[in-house]
Write a protein that holds these residues in place. Structure first.
Motif, PDB file in Angstrom:
ATOM      1  N   CYS A 130     -40.618  25.381  -0.147  1.00  0.00           N
ATOM      2  CA  CYS A 130     -40.593  24.014   0.325  1.00  0.00           C
ATOM      3  C   CYS A 130     -42.111  23.245  -0.016  1.00  0.00           C
ATOM      4  O   CYS A 130     -42.107  22.145   0.301  1.00  0.00           O
ATOM      5  N   GLU A 131     -42.849  23.976  -0.577  1.00  0.00           N
ATOM      6  CA  GLU A 131     -44.350  23.499  -0.783  1.00  0.00           C
ATOM      7  C   GLU A 131     -44.628  22.384  -1.698  1.00  0.00           C
ATOM      8  O   GLU A 131     -45.069  21.322  -1.299  1.00  0.00           O
ATOM      9  N   PHE A 135     -47.983  22.418   7.234  1.00  0.00           N
ATOM     10  CA  PHE A 135     -46.964  23.278   6.763  1.00  0.00           C
ATOM     11  C   PHE A 135     -47.000  24.288   8.297  1.00  0.00           C
ATOM     12  O   PHE A 135     -47.628  25.151   8.709  1.00  0.00           O
ATOM     13  N   SER A 148     -44.636  26.640   9.119  1.00  0.00           N
ATOM     14  CA  SER A 148     -43.589  27.541   8.943  1.00  0.00           C
ATOM     15  C   SER A 148     -43.922  28.921   8.514  1.00  0.00           C
ATOM     16  O   SER A 148     -44.646  28.775   7.482  1.00  0.00           O
ATOM     17  N   THR A 152     -43.976  29.610   4.533  1.00  0.00           N
ATOM     18  CA  THR A 152     -44.878  29.001   3.717  1.00  0.00           C
ATOM     19  C   THR A 152     -45.813  29.845   2.745  1.00  0.00           C
ATOM     20  O   THR A 152     -46.159  30.964   3.461  1.00  0.00           O
ATOM     21  N   ALA A 171     -48.427  26.509  -2.157  1.00  0.00           N
ATOM     22  CA  ALA A 171     -49.030  25.113  -1.785  1.00  0.00           C
ATOM     23  C   ALA A 171     -50.303  24.818  -2.660  1.00  0.00           C
ATOM     24  O   ALA A 171     -50.239  23.589  -2.881  1.00  0.00           O
TER      25      ALA A 171
END
Length: 373
Positions: free
Chosen positions: A299-300, A315, A317, A320, A325
């Motif tokens: 999802c980064e 972030f 989570s 991650t 990222a």
């Protein structure tokens, strides 16, 4: 039937020397590392002078860890629906604790936290606890010495909370909260498991207001979950100008819209960077503050794309990837500040519990997600 005690092997050399408040005296690895980075911890019940032993009642597995473990032990049934092998799931958790002396998922690296009752307090403990106090740990199971004694026989595998028995050890520098009398224990455990997220969201929103003088647009990815719903509540009462909740499907969209916690609720797969960017934009973005609360990897990039230049991405989570990222933001030439939510902000436990008391809609979403109703 006698249930075997699950505990990591102990090396006699660990007994030598004095305790360290961060717990390195319990580390069995050589060369020495901090407890969270260690492969094995000494989980024996005997205390060093500044430690506390808890009688464990319930584990709360980290969401990313539980998802991975559940998916690992779920197979397709004859009707096309997944069938969970509960015995295999229990065996895997027991094997992790047995090998490592702590609950740290070797795939995700994360742990969770636990609920228990104080059983013994070392004479030099600085935590201010007394025998009989019912508490929740606010440090990860990935660094907490743990022994399980019941074979997890009461856990049906259907949720992150694991009823169990055994003991756990707190160090001199551990963080712990007494359970509130006015909230059900299972609900309090769920809230305390994610209490760092709303506290950090509040801090970032307030900092944006102080720096820019304008209320920020705040997007919370995973807005209908436990940490997400509390983060939305925190953002709104801390001065957000607009709140956007991102959810993965229509059912969560309906639940979050009914709660009233977000000014806009949008549906997107957070792993699809362009879809996430476009969804946040359609809800009134880009966001000045994006909070990622989902328990899946990947999802980064979307979070960075959904955030305005000069904005902040939090972030929160354990799924991650720092590499994804950092290099992703660099590759996008994105001028954003990226924060890793480390789970600790001073006063985070009391603040999260007060949020649940003040916001019935957030409480309802936490209860629904945790199965506490």
């Amino acid at each position: 039937m006698t249930v075997p005690v699950v505990q990591a092997p102990v090396e006699s050399e660990v007994s030598a020397g004095t305790a360290d408040p961060v717990g390195v005296h319990r580390v069995l690895d050589r060369p020495l590392v901090l407890p969270q980075a260690a492969h094995r911890l000494d989980a024996r019940a005997d205390l060093w002078s500044d430690e506390v032993r808890l009688r464990v009642e319930r584990l709360n597995l980290d969401a990313a860890s539980y998802r991975q473990l559940r998916e690992q032990h779920t197979s397709d049934g004859q009707d096309g629906r997944g069938v969970l092998d509960v015995a295999a799931l229990r065996a895997t958790v027991l094997a992790i604790v047995g090998e490592r002396g702590k609950m740290q998922n070797p795939v995700t690296g994360s742990g969770g936290m636990l609920l228990g009752t104080v059983e013994e307090v070392g004479p030099d403990s600085p935590l201010g606890l007394a025998v009989g106090d019912r508490v929740a740990t606010l440090v990860s199971l990935s660094l907490t010495p743990l022994t399980l004694t019941d074979g997890l026989e009461r856990w049906d595998g259907a949720g992150e909370q694991v009823p169990t028995a055994g003991h756990a050890i707190l160090f001199g520098r551990s963080v712990v909260a007494r359970l509130p009398a006015d909230l059900p224990a299972a609900l309090a455990l769920s809230v305390l498991d994610v209490c760092g997220a709303p506290a950090l969201t509040r801090r970032v929103v307030e900092q944006h207001l102080a720096r820019h003088g304008t209320p920020p647009v705040v997007a919370v990815v995973g807005g209908a979950g436990k940490s997400g719903s509390l983060s939305l509540a925190a953002a709104r009462e801390s001065g957000a100008g607009r709140t956007i909740g991102v959810v993965p499907h229509a059912a969560e969209q309906q639940a979050l819209e009914a709660s009233g916690l977000a000014d806009a609720v949008v549906v997107a797969d957070a792993r699809d960077p362009l879809a996430l960017r476009d969804a946040v934009t359609s809800g009134g973005g880009p966001a000045d503050v994006t909070v990622v609360c989902v328990d899946v990897p990947g999802c980064e990039g979307g979070a960075v794309l959904a955030t305005a230049d000069g904005g902040t991405v939090v972030f929160f989570s354990m799924a991650t990837s720092f590499t994804a990222a950092a290099l992703g933001a660099e590759g996008l030439a994105a001028d954003v500040t990226m924060l890793i939510g480390n789970g600790y902000v001073p006063g985070h436990a009391a603040y999260a519990l007060d949020l649940v008391r003040r916001h019935p809609a957030a409480r309802a979403l936490v209860e629904a997600r945790g199965g506490h109703r």
